[in-house]
Design a protein around this motif. Structure first.
Motif, PDB file in Angstrom:
ATOM      1  N   GLU A  11       6.828  11.079   0.023  1.00 54.38           N
ATOM      2  CA  GLU A  11       6.827  10.177   1.176  1.00 54.38           C
ATOM      3  C   GLU A  11       5.975  10.738   2.308  1.00 54.38           C
ATOM      4  O   GLU A  11       5.207   9.998   2.941  1.00 54.38           O
ATOM      5  N   GLU A  12       6.089  12.041   2.575  1.00 52.94           N
ATOM      6  CA  GLU A  12       5.289  12.660   3.635  1.00 52.94           C
ATOM      7  C   GLU A  12       3.799  12.596   3.305  1.00 52.94           C
ATOM      8  O   GLU A  12       2.973  12.294   4.171  1.00 52.94           O
TER       9      GLU A  12
ATOM     10  N   LEU B 120      -2.286   7.546   4.143  1.00 53.07           N
ATOM     11  CA  LEU B 120      -2.575   6.227   4.723  1.00 53.07           C
ATOM     12  C   LEU B 120      -2.658   6.261   6.246  1.00 53.07           C
ATOM     13  O   LEU B 120      -2.640   5.206   6.890  1.00 53.07           O
ATOM     14  N   ALA B 121      -2.768   7.439   6.821  1.00 49.83           N
ATOM     15  CA  ALA B 121      -2.702   7.578   8.282  1.00 49.83           C
ATOM     16  C   ALA B 121      -3.752   6.742   9.008  1.00 49.83           C
ATOM     17  O   ALA B 121      -3.450   6.061   9.991  1.00 49.83           O
ATOM     18  N   LYS B 122      -4.996   6.762   8.548  1.00 52.24           N
ATOM     19  CA  LYS B 122      -6.050   6.008   9.238  1.00 52.24           C
ATOM     20  C   LYS B 122      -5.844   4.499   9.099  1.00 52.24           C
ATOM     21  O   LYS B 122      -6.068   3.737  10.049  1.00 52.24           O
TER      22      LYS B 122
ATOM     23  N   MET C 182       0.813  -1.207   0.000  1.00 49.57           N
ATOM     24  CA  MET C 182       0.000   0.000   0.000  1.00 49.57           C
ATOM     25  C   MET C 182       0.852   1.264   0.000  1.00 49.57           C
ATOM     26  O   MET C 182       0.533   2.251  -0.669  1.00 49.57           O
ATOM     27  N   VAL C 183       1.943   1.245   0.725  1.00 43.59           N
ATOM     28  CA  VAL C 183       2.831   2.410   0.751  1.00 43.59           C
ATOM     29  C   VAL C 183       3.456   2.622  -0.622  1.00 43.59           C
ATOM     30  O   VAL C 183       3.503   3.754  -1.136  1.00 43.59           O
ATOM     31  N   GLN C 184       3.924   1.547  -1.237  1.00 43.76           N
ATOM     32  CA  GLN C 184       4.543   1.661  -2.556  1.00 43.76           C
ATOM     33  C   GLN C 184       3.544   2.138  -3.594  1.00 43.76           C
ATOM     34  O   GLN C 184       3.837   3.022  -4.407  1.00 43.76           O
TER      35      GLN C 184
ATOM     36  N   TYR D 227       7.847   6.559   6.618  1.00 39.17           N
ATOM     37  CA  TYR D 227       7.655   5.976   5.282  1.00 39.17           C
ATOM     38  C   TYR D 227       8.548   4.752   5.091  1.00 39.17           C
ATOM     39  O   TYR D 227       8.079   3.701   4.625  1.00 39.17           O
ATOM     40  N   ASN D 228       9.823   4.861   5.434  1.00 36.79           N
ATOM     41  CA  ASN D 228      10.737   3.743   5.243  1.00 36.79           C
ATOM     42  C   ASN D 228      10.382   2.542   6.111  1.00 36.79           C
ATOM     43  O   ASN D 228      10.518   1.391   5.691  1.00 36.79           O
TER      44      ASN D 228
END
Length: 401
Positions: free
Chosen positions: A373-374, A380-382, A299-301, A394-395
């Motif tokens: 990244e920020e 995606l915070a929730k 999801m992050v990628q 992020y990393n």
């Protein structure tokens, strides 16, 4: 960066002295609703700073360009003293306008004898109208003007309607899930993610073509260090009736590859939608029990790729304004992060879905990767908070499959 100078005028590059001169001689810089010319900024003080704030606020309703070093009557390119102007303009935009503004201030264009040019882009603001000295400002063909009360109410109402309508449109993407059409045996019970980005004002450009979108996606920097391609693998035609659509393949894939599937579309009005099959996935633990797992790394990628693609679309189409961006994730209830499966009592996501949205201005990002990244972490915070990942970088999140 190309600039929009009004209807019927081509997108114009204003990054050299000769370029600005050619635009002036070609009649492209005649002052109107989208273009304001200033021979110079004027001395420091309340009066000149207030006038500057009014100019910036007036341009923020529909977007526009403020050019220093060009005479507003004759359109003669004469240059001016630009020392300290960038900082001063930023400070005035942040302190004199309410709510504060974030104009895009280009690098100084050097000219003869120390007389330079400075081009300031004011993107359309989703918070418009902006107030200076207790009055709201907009523009007409004759330049800046005070907005009447009915005009202010209309703009505020339109702003509120955009926000509420956006959340509804974002949630509705799951009702026609494109990932289900790409996976055997769907629906599989795996969670999907749906992304929506809408420009906060019309994009003054021709619709993007398929080859142009493919070029943007395959050259995305995020995701190059291994892992699945995700949006970078969207090179197959998606046949979207509303615009250009791309997907990761033609044939349906088995369920174990569902998390790799992706789709993206750019509509004619520059609404951008995307979908990923990698929000959650069912695994079997050592005892043979099924466990719903959140694929946080995927999801992050994917989110970072989506934001990077949005920035490239903005840049190539000459849109300097803001975007409303949101994500809606499904099939989350009971999901746990991968590395928590064997921890005894892992945090489990308490809801069936999660929705979050924010406003970004990609072309204003001075350090694009850092700001991507920020913004990814914020978007995606929730999702991450529900998995016990609140405050993770992020990393940290990217390293989790």
């Amino acid at each position: 960066m190309k600039h929009y100078l009004g209807p019927g005028r081509p997108l114009t590059t204003l990054d050299t002295w000769d370029g600005v001169t050619a635009a002036a001689e070609g009649g492209l810089l005649e002052e109107n609703q989208w273009c304001e010319l200033k021979e110079q900024l004027g001395p420091r003080g309340k009066g000149p700073n207030t006038e500057l704030a009014k100019d910036l606020s007036s341009l923020s309703v529909h977007g526009g360009v403020l050019i220093f070093g060009v005479r507003d009557k004759t359109y003669e390119v004469v240059g001016c003293d630009t020392d300290g102007m960038r900082d001063r303009i930023s400070q005035v935009a942040a302190t004199k306008a309410s709510p504060p503004l974030v104009p895009i201030i280009s690098d100084v264009i050097e000219g003869p004898e120390g007389r330079n040019l400075l081009v300031v882009s004011v993107p359309p603001s989703p918070l418009a109208p902006h107030m200076v000295d207790e009055r709201y400002y907009g523009r007409s063909a004759d330049g800046k003007r005070v907005l009447a009360d009915p005009e202010v109410r209309t703009l505020i109402l339109a702003r509120d309607q955009r926000t509420h309508g956006f959340v509804e449109r974002l949630g509705a993407l799951a009702q026609n899930d494109p990932i289900d059409q790409m996976v055997e045996g769907s629906p599989t019970g795996h969670g999907h993610a749906f992304f929506l980005a809408e420009p906060c004002s019309p994009v003054p450009s021709e619709p993007i073509e398929r080859d142009g979108l493919v070029s943007i996606l395959v050259n995305l920097e995020n995701g190059r260090r291994g892992g699945t391609l995700l949006l970078r693998g969207c090179t197959y035609a998606g046949n979207d009736p509303d615009g250009v659509g791309l997907r990761t393949g033609y044939d349906k894939v088995r369920q174990e590859y569902e998390h790799r599937e992706a789709r993206i579309s750019v509509h004619e009005d520059f609404t951008v939608t995307a979908a990923s099959g990698g929000a959650t996935r069912v695994f079997e633990d050592r005892s043979g029990n099924s466990q719903l797992v959140a694929l946080t790394g995927t999801m992050v990628q994917f989110s970072a790729q989506f934001l990077e693609a949005l920035r490239e679309i903005s840049t190539t189409r000459g849109y300097q304004g803001q975007w409303q961006v949101g994500v809606h994730l499904t099939q989350l209830r009971g999901a746990t992060a991968t590395e928590d499966i064997f921890s005894g009592r892992p945090p489990q996501f308490p809801r069936e879905s999660s929705t979050h949205h924010l406003v970004i201005q990609p072309t204003a990002w001075e350090g694009p990767q850092t700001e991507i990244e920020e913004a990814t972490v914020k978007l995606l915070a929730k999702y991450m908070r529900g998995l016990g990942r609140d405050g993770w970088s992020y990393n940290q999140l990217l390293q989790r499959a």
